[in-house]
Enzyme design. Structure first.
Site, PDB file in Angstrom:
ATOM      1  N   GLU A 193       0.854  -1.191   0.000  1.00 49.02           N
ATOM      2  CA  GLU A 193       0.000   0.000   0.000  1.00 49.02           C
ATOM      3  C   GLU A 193       0.888   1.238   0.000  1.00 49.02           C
ATOM      4  OE1 GLU A 193      -2.748  -0.255   3.282  1.00 49.02           O
ATOM      5  OE2 GLU A 193      -3.552  -2.179   2.566  1.00 49.02           O
ATOM      6  N   PRO A 194       0.317   2.401  -0.318  1.00 47.66           N
ATOM      7  CA  PRO A 194       1.159   3.605  -0.396  1.00 47.66           C
ATOM      8  C   PRO A 194       1.967   3.838   0.886  1.00 47.66           C
ATOM      9  CG  PRO A 194      -0.998   4.059  -1.329  1.00 47.66           C
ATOM     10  CD  PRO A 194      -1.060   2.674  -0.772  1.00 47.66           C
ATOM     11  N   SER A 208       7.504  -2.129   2.834  1.00 45.42           N
ATOM     12  CA  SER A 208       8.308  -2.995   3.706  1.00 45.42           C
ATOM     13  C   SER A 208       7.544  -3.300   5.002  1.00 45.42           C
ATOM     14  CB  SER A 208       9.630  -2.308   4.063  1.00 45.42           C
ATOM     15  OG  SER A 208      10.291  -1.901   2.896  1.00 45.42           O
ATOM     16  N   GLU A 267       9.360  -7.877  -3.133  1.00 47.46           N
ATOM     17  CA  GLU A 267       9.339  -9.109  -2.312  1.00 47.46           C
ATOM     18  C   GLU A 267      10.374  -9.036  -1.189  1.00 47.46           C
ATOM     19  OE1 GLU A 267       8.653 -12.909  -4.202  1.00 47.46           O
ATOM     20  OE2 GLU A 267       7.899 -11.883  -5.980  1.00 47.46           O
ATOM     21  N   GLN A 316      30.381  -2.197 -18.341  1.00 50.23           N
ATOM     22  CA  GLN A 316      31.717  -1.588 -18.426  1.00 50.23           C
ATOM     23  C   GLN A 316      32.530  -2.213 -19.567  1.00 50.23           C
ATOM     24  OE1 GLN A 316      32.162   0.865 -16.403  1.00 50.23           O
ATOM     25  NE2 GLN A 316      34.285   1.407 -16.829  1.00 50.23           N
ATOM     26  N   ARG A 326      36.324  -8.458 -29.522  1.00 51.72           N
ATOM     27  CA  ARG A 326      36.813  -7.101 -29.779  1.00 51.72           C
ATOM     28  C   ARG A 326      38.319  -7.030 -29.601  1.00 51.72           C
ATOM     29  NH1 ARG A 326      34.870  -1.991 -30.291  1.00 51.72           N
ATOM     30  NH2 ARG A 326      35.917  -0.292 -29.178  1.00 51.72           N
ATOM     31  N   GLY A 332      30.954   2.181 -24.563  1.00 50.94           N
ATOM     32  CA  GLY A 332      29.801   3.015 -24.941  1.00 50.94           C
ATOM     33  C   GLY A 332      28.589   2.184 -25.325  1.00 50.94           C
TER      34      GLY A 332
HETATM   35  C1  LIG Z   1       8.632  -3.245 -10.007  1.00 53.28           C
HETATM   36  C2  LIG Z   1       7.891  -3.496  -8.735  1.00 53.28           C
HETATM   37  C3  LIG Z   1       6.941  -4.504  -8.682  1.00 53.28           C
HETATM   38  C4  LIG Z   1       6.213  -4.732  -7.506  1.00 53.28           C
HETATM   39  N1  LIG Z   1       5.218  -5.684  -7.494  1.00 53.28           N
HETATM   40  C5  LIG Z   1       4.477  -5.849  -6.371  1.00 53.28           C
HETATM   41  C6  LIG Z   1       3.361  -6.769  -6.356  1.00 53.28           C
HETATM   42  O1  LIG Z   1       3.076  -7.462  -7.350  1.00 53.28           O
HETATM   43  N2  LIG Z   1       2.601  -6.845  -5.238  1.00 53.28           N
HETATM   44  C7  LIG Z   1       2.864  -6.109  -4.120  1.00 53.28           C
HETATM   45  O2  LIG Z   1       2.146  -6.234  -3.146  1.00 53.28           O
HETATM   46  N3  LIG Z   1       3.919  -5.222  -4.090  1.00 53.28           N
HETATM   47  C8  LIG Z   1       4.712  -5.077  -5.189  1.00 53.28           C
HETATM   48  N4  LIG Z   1       5.759  -4.185  -5.192  1.00 53.28           N
HETATM   49  C9  LIG Z   1       5.985  -3.361  -4.001  1.00 53.28           C
HETATM   50  C10 LIG Z   1       7.239  -3.742  -3.255  1.00 53.28           C
HETATM   51  O3  LIG Z   1       7.071  -4.958  -2.568  1.00 53.28           O
HETATM   52  C11 LIG Z   1       7.621  -2.578  -2.350  1.00 53.28           C
HETATM   53  O4  LIG Z   1       8.017  -1.499  -3.193  1.00 53.28           O
HETATM   54  C12 LIG Z   1       8.716  -2.940  -1.370  1.00 53.28           C
HETATM   55  O5  LIG Z   1       8.255  -3.844  -0.397  1.00 53.28           O
HETATM   56  C13 LIG Z   1       9.279  -1.701  -0.682  1.00 53.28           C
HETATM   57  O6  LIG Z   1       8.233  -0.949  -0.145  1.00 53.28           O
HETATM   58  P1  LIG Z   1       8.161   0.641  -0.403  1.00 53.28           P
HETATM   59  O7  LIG Z   1       8.288   0.870  -1.869  1.00 53.28           O
HETATM   60  O8  LIG Z   1       6.947   1.131   0.278  1.00 53.28           O
HETATM   61  O9  LIG Z   1       9.456   1.199   0.246  1.00 53.28           O
HETATM   62  P2  LIG Z   1       9.679   1.465   1.831  1.00 53.28           P
HETATM   63  O10 LIG Z   1       8.973   0.436   2.621  1.00 53.28           O
HETATM   64  O11 LIG Z   1       9.394   2.892   2.087  1.00 53.28           O
HETATM   65  O12 LIG Z   1      11.226   1.197   1.960  1.00 53.28           O
HETATM   66  C14 LIG Z   1      12.181   2.025   1.305  1.00 53.28           C
HETATM   67  C15 LIG Z   1      13.556   1.484   1.537  1.00 53.28           C
HETATM   68  O13 LIG Z   1      13.832   1.518   2.925  1.00 53.28           O
HETATM   69  C16 LIG Z   1      14.726   0.460   3.232  1.00 53.28           C
HETATM   70  N5  LIG Z   1      14.151  -0.287   4.355  1.00 53.28           N
HETATM   71  C17 LIG Z   1      12.890  -0.766   4.450  1.00 53.28           C
HETATM   72  N6  LIG Z   1      12.712  -1.386   5.624  1.00 53.28           N
HETATM   73  C18 LIG Z   1      13.886  -1.306   6.284  1.00 53.28           C
HETATM   74  C19 LIG Z   1      14.331  -1.767   7.533  1.00 53.28           C
HETATM   75  N7  LIG Z   1      13.511  -2.429   8.358  1.00 53.28           N
HETATM   76  N8  LIG Z   1      15.615  -1.488   7.914  1.00 53.28           N
HETATM   77  C20 LIG Z   1      16.435  -0.820   7.080  1.00 53.28           C
HETATM   78  N9  LIG Z   1      16.066  -0.360   5.868  1.00 53.28           N
HETATM   79  C21 LIG Z   1      14.812  -0.607   5.469  1.00 53.28           C
HETATM   80  C22 LIG Z   1      14.882  -0.403   1.979  1.00 53.28           C
HETATM   81  O14 LIG Z   1      16.095  -0.074   1.340  1.00 53.28           O
HETATM   82  C23 LIG Z   1      13.718   0.031   1.152  1.00 53.28           C
HETATM   83  O15 LIG Z   1      13.997  -0.116  -0.233  1.00 53.28           O
HETATM   84  C24 LIG Z   1       6.497  -3.966  -6.357  1.00 53.28           C
HETATM   85  C25 LIG Z   1       7.478  -2.967  -6.408  1.00 53.28           C
HETATM   86  C26 LIG Z   1       8.168  -2.734  -7.570  1.00 53.28           C
HETATM   87  C27 LIG Z   1       9.210  -1.647  -7.594  1.00 53.28           C
END
Ligand SMILES: Cc1cc2nc3c(=O)[nH]c(=O)nc-3n(C[C@H](O)[C@H](O)[C@H](O)COP(=O)(O)OP(=O)(O)OC[C@H]3O[C@@H](n4cnc5c(N)ncnc54)[C@H](O)[C@@H]3O)c2cc1C
Length: 385
Positions: A132-133, A137, A367, A340, A271, A344
């Protein structure tokens, strides 16, 4: 030609080696001309073709066979091979498994019969709607509400980053039902895409395009029979599905990395620089050695996790986290080195290594981001002390 010597490792049975041969041949014959400019149509066609060729049978259990189970090594071999040929083909295959994993593992017989024949045949596309928005994580804090109303549940809220969003026929949806706080108050549901009150609010574009959307649920009414498993079991269901499919994300990264190494070797051998083959430059040899090492180490972790799961382990969270963390992070390094070595041409739009460079990035985020995998591994280690 990609190294396939790993197929003689003891993790595999003969049926896996046969599967690796058949998916390789199929990929060579079918994945030449995928149109990456129209990802919706390309994914529909790919799912239909993979269904016709029966490779989608590996993505979900057979509802007519009580002994049928998911084989993680088969899923990994198929993903690795498809990713080596074409990232979108891997994506189309993978989503049929991720989107129905909850049904394969926890669905009622009726739910399995209603959907799995169709998804295994490539006649229905599936999606996994967890993020969700405000909670990607932080999964335990999802807010989309499923409120009981007589014999129905009523859904209100949003999901985002949903792969196959916009083209899926069914969504495995995780929603807050409130049996307890945080992870204890989430349930899983199966929601057909044409359910009134569910709409695609936005299509999302990324650096490596595939179908992705933000979904809005407004007074979206589904029958209580859409519940997968028991109320409040949703978090456990989501984690169990990820426990199977995380290793397969690692396998896809491995496929991208193998392709990058193949491209780098071919470039270095073909190359001439400073009057000799580029492959004679020792620093290039150093890059090639690093790439090969990263790939073999990743493959060992991927197939260990897959073999362990197939051998009956209920949870392989530590091993799957290690596989995903290592394989995705190191595939990024391997691909960067391949870029690398191409100079180019490596950053030229449309080149294979340029495509790989874009495709690998998201695997380190979805995931469970790499940082989250580290936490899973560390928790297991600390709990032993
Ligand atoms: C191409 C793509 C396909 C996707 N497909 C799906 C799907 O099919 N279904 C679905 O439900 N979701 C999907 N997602 C969502 C994806 O699972 C989330 O983007 C991901 O879990 C990260 O959540 P967030 O984007 O809200 O980032 P945030 O939760 O805001 O996290 C941002 C960053 O904070 C860091 N972070 C997070 N937690 C911690 C922690 N505990 N400690 C330290 N650092 C941390 C990580 O580096 C993370 O990348 C997809 C995302 C992408 C980009």
């Amino acid at each position: 030609m990609a190294d396939r010597s790993f197929l003689s490792w003891p993790f595999f049975d003969d049926r896996h080696r046969e599967l690796a041969d058949s998916i390789e041949k199929w990929a060579e014959d079918n994945l030449g001309g995928i149109d990456h400019d129209n990802v919706d149509e390309a994914c529909r066609v790919l799912v239909s073709q993979l269904g016709e060729a029966k490779f989608l049978h590996h993505t979900a259990i057979d509802p007519d066979n009580a002994a049928s189970r998911l084989d993680v090594r088969s899923l990994c071999l198929i993903r690795e091979t498809l990713a080596r040929h074409d990232g979108l083909a891997d994506f189309a295959f993978a989503m049929q498994g991720l989107g129905t994993g909850a049904l394969s593992l926890f669905g009622s017989q009726g739910q399995k019969q209603s959907w799995l024949h169709k998804t295994r045949a490539g006649e229905a596309l599936s999606a996994f709607a967890l993020s969700e928005p405000q909670s990607g994580s932080d999964v335990a804090n999802i807010e989309l509400a499923a409120t009981r109303d007589g014999v129905d549940y009523v859904l209100n809220g949003e999901k985002t980053w949903i792969s196959n969003g916009g083209i899926a026929d069914l969504y495995t949806l995780f929603a807050r039902t409130g049996e307890g706080a945080g992870a204890k108050g989430i349930s899983a549901f199966i929601v057909p895409a044409d359910t009134p009150g569910l709409r695609i609010a936005e299509r999302l574009e990324t650096i490596a395009p595939h179908p992705l959307a933000r979904l809005v649920f407004e007074n979206c009414r589904i029958p209580a029979s859409a519940l997968i498993g028991a109320p409040g079991q949703g978090f456990r269901i989501a984690m169990s599905v990820l426990d199977v499919f995380r290793s397969t994300v690692a396998a896809a990264a491995l496929g991208f990395a193998r392709r990058a190494l193949d491209e780098a070797v071919s470039r270095a051998n073909g190359r001439h620089l400073f009057g000799a083959p580029m492959a004679d430059l020792q620093m290039v040899q150093g890059h090639i050695a690093d790439m090969a090492l990263d790939i073999d180490a990743a493959a060992l972790l991927v197939y260990r996790a897959a073999w362990l799961k197939d051998s009956g382990a209920e949870r392989v969270s530590r091993e799957a986290a290690m596989a995903k963390l290592y394989a995705t992070d190191h595939a990024q390094n391997v691909i960067d080195k391949a870029v690398q070595i191409h100079g180019g041409d490596g950053v030229r739009k449309g080149s294979i290594v340029e495509r790989l460079y874009r495709e690998i990035r998201a695997l380190r985020i979805y995931e469970g981001a790499s940082d989250v995998q580290k936490i899973i591994i560390a928790r297991h280690e600390l709990a032993r002390g």
